[in-house]
Design a protein around this motif. Structure first.
Motif, PDB file in Angstrom:
ATOM      1  N   ASP A   1      -2.993 -10.634  -3.146  1.00 31.38           N
ATOM      2  CA  ASP A   1      -2.570 -10.934  -1.783  1.00 31.38           C
ATOM      3  C   ASP A   1      -3.671 -11.703  -1.051  1.00 31.38           C
TER       4      ASP A   1
ATOM      5  N   GLU B   1      -1.989  -4.733   3.400  1.00 32.49           N
ATOM      6  CA  GLU B   1      -2.004  -6.109   2.923  1.00 32.49           C
ATOM      7  C   GLU B   1      -1.717  -7.061   4.079  1.00 32.49           C
TER       8      GLU B   1
ATOM      9  N   ARG C   1       0.831  -1.207   0.000  1.00 34.13           N
ATOM     10  CA  ARG C   1       0.000   0.000   0.000  1.00 34.13           C
ATOM     11  C   ARG C   1       0.862   1.251   0.000  1.00 34.13           C
TER      12      ARG C   1
ATOM     13  N   TYR D   1      -0.844  -6.561  -4.581  1.00 31.45           N
ATOM     14  CA  TYR D   1      -1.897  -6.285  -3.592  1.00 31.45           C
ATOM     15  C   TYR D   1      -3.193  -6.974  -3.995  1.00 31.45           C
TER      16      TYR D   1
END
Length: 481
Positions: A151, A212, A100, A148
């Motif tokens: 994830d 995440e 992020r 992401y």
């Protein structure tokens, strides 16, 4: 048969495993998480803003700022190299600071770059610096974005997530150029100001995303242990296998099928347990079964190399033979076809074996180049559609295969894939310029597309020949105790 279930897995354990994967964010059976939907929407807005200005950059640099065509080409080449090759640095950076934060930093760089274009429209040096800043932000953003998105997602969900991401990006690419056309030459300052505001808002939205792996991240991963339904077979715990528990291959026997290669469909490697820890024997099996000729990095280099002939040189060929409006319609239709077809074909592409995907992908590209060389509106339109099919098969399969074969973090994997794409694009630009010039000098630009089509036909032969020659000498060594 689900493409993510290893061949020969007992049917009795299939239903509990499917219910367990639902809790892990399998988008094939559960809706996208809020973070995933937000990220896909942001991906669309980012490419919408980027492609509102970047396709016109050569015109702005040449006509408004007075740079020579040679200088324009050099600037764009450097910017492309930063954007693609920078991914190999972006992966480790994202792994160190977090996905992020990496996306936020990338969007800050891109916002600053687009803002610098407003005063930069009167200064070539400032405009070039702004373009390089935007390219650096793009290099950092994409690996973190894809990492992401996947994830915490199961292997079965990855093809759909990555194809949805590609569709979001391509939708922005399709709508950006026509949306900016009324402003790009008459009021470019207002256009860059609007794009700056858009990127600032998208960056603010990214700040609201969960971190995440926090339990509310993109894949909806939770740190709590999954619950086993009543009457279901127990799920193996997320702990690494010890050497004594690792399946072994008898000396002198060939490696077990699927022991180190990913399950069909880009699934997780079979030397891993659900938690993702590799077994002690994984490096040994990797050395015995890995095929240099089928390295996803190498195949990505050659896939992008073949594709970028179309991307770089279609305008030179199509506009004089049709019109600029028809060329724009072809690009818009191409992007729209990607948006629709990629999610629909994702599972089929994932289920293909890697050699089969290369035959299909390069074969579609070869047919597309031949259709373009035939000329005319119909030939160019059909050729573009075939190249779209080749891109869907090769690019998605390369990413899935790279993820499945690597023990590195996804951000690093996608960063290396971006580096491979940059190498391929650079090679196509260098070779293509000389080849197209020679074809025009010979009085037949169609010969260029014939030559490129022949390359596309020969590339899978070359790759699979390398795989066979690399595997054959390894088999006697595998039997050595």
């Amino acid at each position: 048969m689900s493409p993510s279930r290893p061949k020969g897995a007992p049917e009795a354990g299939a239903r509990p495993a499917r219910r367990w994967r639902k809790g892990r964010g399998d988008t094939g059976r559960t809706p996208l998480s809020g973070a995933q939907r937000a990220l896909l929407a942001a991906s669309f807005l980012i490419t919408l803003g980027s492609f509102a200005v970047l396709p016109y950059m050569s015109v702005l640099l040449h006509r408004r700022l007075g740079l020579g065509l040679g200088a324009v080409g050099f600037v764009l080449a450097v910017a492309s190299l930063i954007q693609f090759a920078g991914g190999v640095v972006a992966g480790p950076v994202a792994g160190r600071i977090g996905l992020r934060r990496a996306m936020l930093l990338a969007l800050a760089l891109r916002t600053a770059g687009f803002a610098a274009f407003v005063p930069g429209l009167g200064s070539p040096a400032l405009a070039v610096g702004a373009l390089l800043l935007v390219s650096a932000g793009a290099a950092l953003y994409l690996p973190a974005n894809k990492a992401y998105l996947v994830d915490g997602a199961s292997d079965a969900a990855r093809p759909r997530l990555l194809s949805a991401s590609g569709s979001a990006f391509n939708a922005g690419m399709a709508l950006g150029p026509p949306a900016a056309a009324p402003l790009v030459m008459g009021s470019p300052g207002a256009l860059f100001a609007c794009v700056t505001v858009l990127f600032a808002l998208v960056g603010a939205g990214h700040a609201l995303l969960p971190r995440e792996g926090s339990g509310g991240g993109a894949g909806g991963r939770s740190t709590a242990a999954p619950q086993t339904p009543t009457g279901a077979l127990p799920t193996p715990p997320d702990t690494p296998l010890t050497p004594t528990a690792t399946p072994t291959t008898p000396a002198g026997a060939p490696p077990m099928p699927g022991a180190a290669l990913p399950a069909r469909g880009g699934g997780e490697r079979q030397d891993r347990v659900p938690g993702g820890a590799a077994t002690a024997a994984a490096p040994v099996r990797d050395r015995l079964t890995a095929s240099p000729g089928l390295s996803p990095f190498v195949v990505t280099v050659l896939s992008v190399y073949a594709f970028m002939f179309f991307q770089h040189y279609l305008a030179l060929y199509a506009v004089p033979r049709t019109s600029a409006g028809f060329y724009g319609a072809v690009l818009t239709g191409y992007a729209a076809l990607l948006v629709v077809a990629q999610p629909l074909l994702a599972e089929r592409v994932a289920a293909l074996g890697y050699p089969a995907a290369q035959w299909w992908g390069f074969g579609a590209m070869a047919a597309g180049m031949a259709a373009i060389g035939a000329g005319g509106h119909a030939g160019i339109a059909v050729g573009a559609a075939l190249l779209c099919l080749g891109e869907i098969v090769l690019f998605l399969k390369n990413d899935l295969e790279a993820l499945a074969r690597s023990t590195a973090a996804p951000a690093s994997v996608f960063g290396r894939q971006r580096l491979a794409a940059g190498i391929g694009a650079f090679g196509a630009a260098v070779v293509g310029g000389q080849l197209y010039g020679a074809a025009e000098a010979a009085g037949s630009a169609r010969g260029f597309w014939v030559a490129v089509g022949l390359q596309c036909l020969l590339l899978p032969v070359f790759l699979l020949f390398r795989r066979r020659t690399a595997r054959d000498p390894a088999e006697p060594r595998a039997a050595t105790p």
